[in-house]
Design an enzyme around this catalytic site. Structure first.
Site, PDB file in Angstrom:
ATOM      1  CG  ASP A 267      -1.772   1.211   1.353  1.00  0.00           C
ATOM      2  OD1 ASP A 267      -2.705   1.345   0.545  1.00  0.00           O
ATOM      3  OD2 ASP A 267      -1.499   2.050   2.251  1.00  0.00           O
ATOM      4  CD  GLU A 302      -2.408   3.001  -3.124  1.00  0.00           C
ATOM      5  OE1 GLU A 302      -3.366   3.755  -3.332  1.00  0.00           O
ATOM      6  OE2 GLU A 302      -2.093   2.587  -1.992  1.00  0.00           O
TER       7      GLU A 302
END
Length: 609
Positions: A267, A302
């Site tokens: 993330d 990401e």
């Protein structure tokens, strides 16, 4: 087990000798004055510290299943920061778990990355039960649909009964709300038996705001040299940073090695601030690749920075990371479908068609150009990367859940546009991802929810309303009052999938059939091309308006096979461009016309005319 930060390791090294019984407890607490082990049913034991801030104690009576905590400075009682399970929530005692015992003697071989069709889901809201067992029951449904990989939103433990998982406190402990660690392992084995890969979303860029005690006894776990949107950055530099890096890398290895996950999605890695000579992301990927050599392990990012160098290939294989989430593709597509231009969509509202076409053929829309929201260059050249270096989607947890009311596309656009978006996502050569329920056109919201209490809950409520104050639809206090309270249990319950509608409503049944049909085409016609490899890609815009119109995108293999996608996002007909000679894989509206109808999409495979 596997590293020393707060690890309870059964039959582990103790000093310079081996032990064959008990548990060796370790805690890194460099800013603590004293540390005691509180083992259930035993007197407190003062742990032995060293010059590096490590405290250790070998308990001859502890075993798998033993509950324990640490007491810092004779006052503060905390769980193990590397706990492998918290049966009674984050603030309660930790439980000794031997995750090494989960390792399978015969490993599931996984699947080639080109075959990945990812289905992102939140365990707590995917099934009625909201558990690993509830998800396990639905695996045949996903297999029959054509899904080859499920991606679980973060499982790391957080305070309370429900949470997205991105505010984790104990990174090694799968959330007890979904079941025990043994239940998670059972889920992976069941998925593998159906030839479904399982990925996990992990968060290393910050920790949650409640019941995170690290800063009280391991202050150097964080650094003031860098900051993020969540406060001081995780420390990845210097001697203390080396301990932190080891902790995070061992977390990745635990999920992949012990539980048997087939890949990880990291993330917001742009928030991993590191000025070391060897960046943490490089060390992480190289260590995983080295220690798990011979396995198909897929690593995904990401990354708002659009760093193409992290996605480089060698002999057709990823050197570090397999792919990055394609937010550029999503944002441009969303603008074209909905006309929205507020928030981060503003950076794509000037030329959404061009941004979409460039993403389709080159991976990123922003490859070093000035990004309007930051007024600074963003991205690196990506046209040389293969399409499978980017994961494309029309919806995901972020893009739905970060809306004030959590609306899915099914609430925002017509069924015709929804069909068009689905066909575009599933039939292009990038790796596709669906968000849970999307395959059936579900219209249940997916809202932001957490179970904070006290000041954290109030700050979350107010922060959520303040976040949308500059949007037209929420410009007044009365309008913002409509935003659901993230800490109200009703918000969590409202986000659960409605399986009765998915399985029985005529609209959902039709959409599920469309999804399965498109995935069959992808499996039979497009995946072989991805494995063969594309040597070039190009696009042409159709129409005169840079904000709407159509596109003609083409990818060519070394053997001369040409994949073509033609799409019309305008509300008017456009002239039909030259189509490649060969097979029509898909035409949303099969009427043989010389015009490209509004909402049309055509996918062809053949030779260039």
């Amino acid at each position: 087990m596997g590293h020393r930060l707060g690890t309870a390791g059964q039959a582990r090294q103790h000093g310079d000798r081996r032990v064959d019984h008990g548990v060796c407890f370790n805690l890194w607490a460099p800013t603590a004055q004293s540390v005691e082990l509180l083992e259930a049913g035993r007197p407190p034991q003062r742990m032995i510290g060293d010059d590096d801030g490590w405290y250790q104690w070998l308990s001859p009576t502890a075993h798998v299943g033993t509950r324990y905590q640490f007491r810092i400075n004779e006052d503060l009682v905390v769980p193990d920061p590397a706990s492998f399970f918290q049966p009674d929530d984050v603030g309660a005692p930790s439980e000794v778990i031997d995750t090494a015992a989960f390792r399978d003697p015969v490993l599931y071989p996984g699947r080639p990355w080109a075959e990945a069709v990812i289905y992102e889901l939140h365990v707590g809201t995917f099934s009625e039960e909201g558990t690993y067992a509830g998800l396990e029951k639905k695996l045949p449904y996903l297999r029959d649909l054509g899904i080859t990989a499920i991606e679980l939103m973060p499982l790391n433990d957080v305070p309370g009964r429900h949470n997205w998982g991105y505010d984790g406190v104990l990174l090694n402990a799968p959330n007890a709300r979904y079941g025990r660690p043994e239940d998670l392992k059972r889920l992976l084995r069941a998925a593998h038996a159906l030839d479904i890969m399982v990925y996990l979303d992990v968060v290393y860029n910050h920790f949650g705001p409640q019941l995170n005690y690290l800063h009280l006894y391991a202050e150097s776990f964080f650094t003031t040299r860098h900051s993020t949107g969540w406060g001081p950055a995780v420390n990845l530099e210097g001697q203390d940073g080396a301990f932190v890096r080891e902790f995070l890398i061992e977390n990745s290895l635990m999920w992949l090695r012990d539980y048997g996950f087939d890949g990880l999605r990291f993330d917001a890695v742009h928030a991993l601030k590191d000025d070391s000579e060897r960046h943490f992301l490089i060390e992480l990927a190289e260590t995983v690749r080295s220690q798990l050599a011979g396995r198909r392990v897929h690593l995904m990012l990401e990354n708002e920075a659009n760093q193409a160098h992290l996605l480089e290939r060698a002999q057709g294989e990823a050197k570090l990371y397999d792919a990055q989430w394609g937010d550029d593709f999503h944002n441009a597509l969303h603008v074209l479908l909905t006309g929205e231009d507020e928030g981060y969509y503003r950076a794509f509202a000037d030329r959404p068609l061009e941004h979409l076409a460039r993403s389709l053929t080159e991976g990123f829309a922003y490859q070093g150009e000035v990004f309007p929201l930051h007024d600074a260059p963003r991205g690196e050249p990506s046209a040389h990367l293969p399409p499978e270096a980017t994961i494309f989607f029309a919806q995901n947890h972020d893009q739905i859940g970060n809306r004030a009311l959590g609306e899915r596309l099914s609430r925002l656009v017509s069924p015709e546009k929804l069909d068009q978006a689905l066909a575009l996502v599933l039939l292009n050569p990038h790796i596709p991802m669906l968000f849970m329920g999307e395959e059936a056109g579900a219209d249940t919201p997916f809202l932001f929810f957490a179970d904070w209490s006290g000041q954290a809950a109030e700050l979350t409520r107010e922060g959520r309303r303040r976040e949308f104050a500059h949007f037209k639809a929420f410009s007044t206090p009365d309008m913002r009052a409509r935003i659901p309270d993230p800490c109200d249990e009703k918000t969590f319950v409202a986000s659960k999938l409605d399986w009765t509608a998915i399985e029985r409503s005529p609209a959902s049944v039709r959409f599920r059939g469309l999804t399965a049909q498109l995935l069959q085409i992808r499996r039979e016609k497009i995946v072989p091309l991805i494995k063969l490899g594309f040597v070039s890609a190009q696009y042409r815009l159709l129409g005169e308006d840079p904000r709407t119109g159509g596109l003609d995108a083409r990818w060519r293999t070394e053997k001369g096979d040409m994949l073509q996608i033609v799409a019309n996002f305008a509300d008017r007909e456009l002239p039909l461009p030259a189509l490649v000679a060969g097979e029509c894989l898909w035409r949303l509206r099969p009427a043989e016309t010389q015009a490209l109808l509004p909402g049309e999409i055509i996918v062809r495979l053949g030779q260039e005319t």
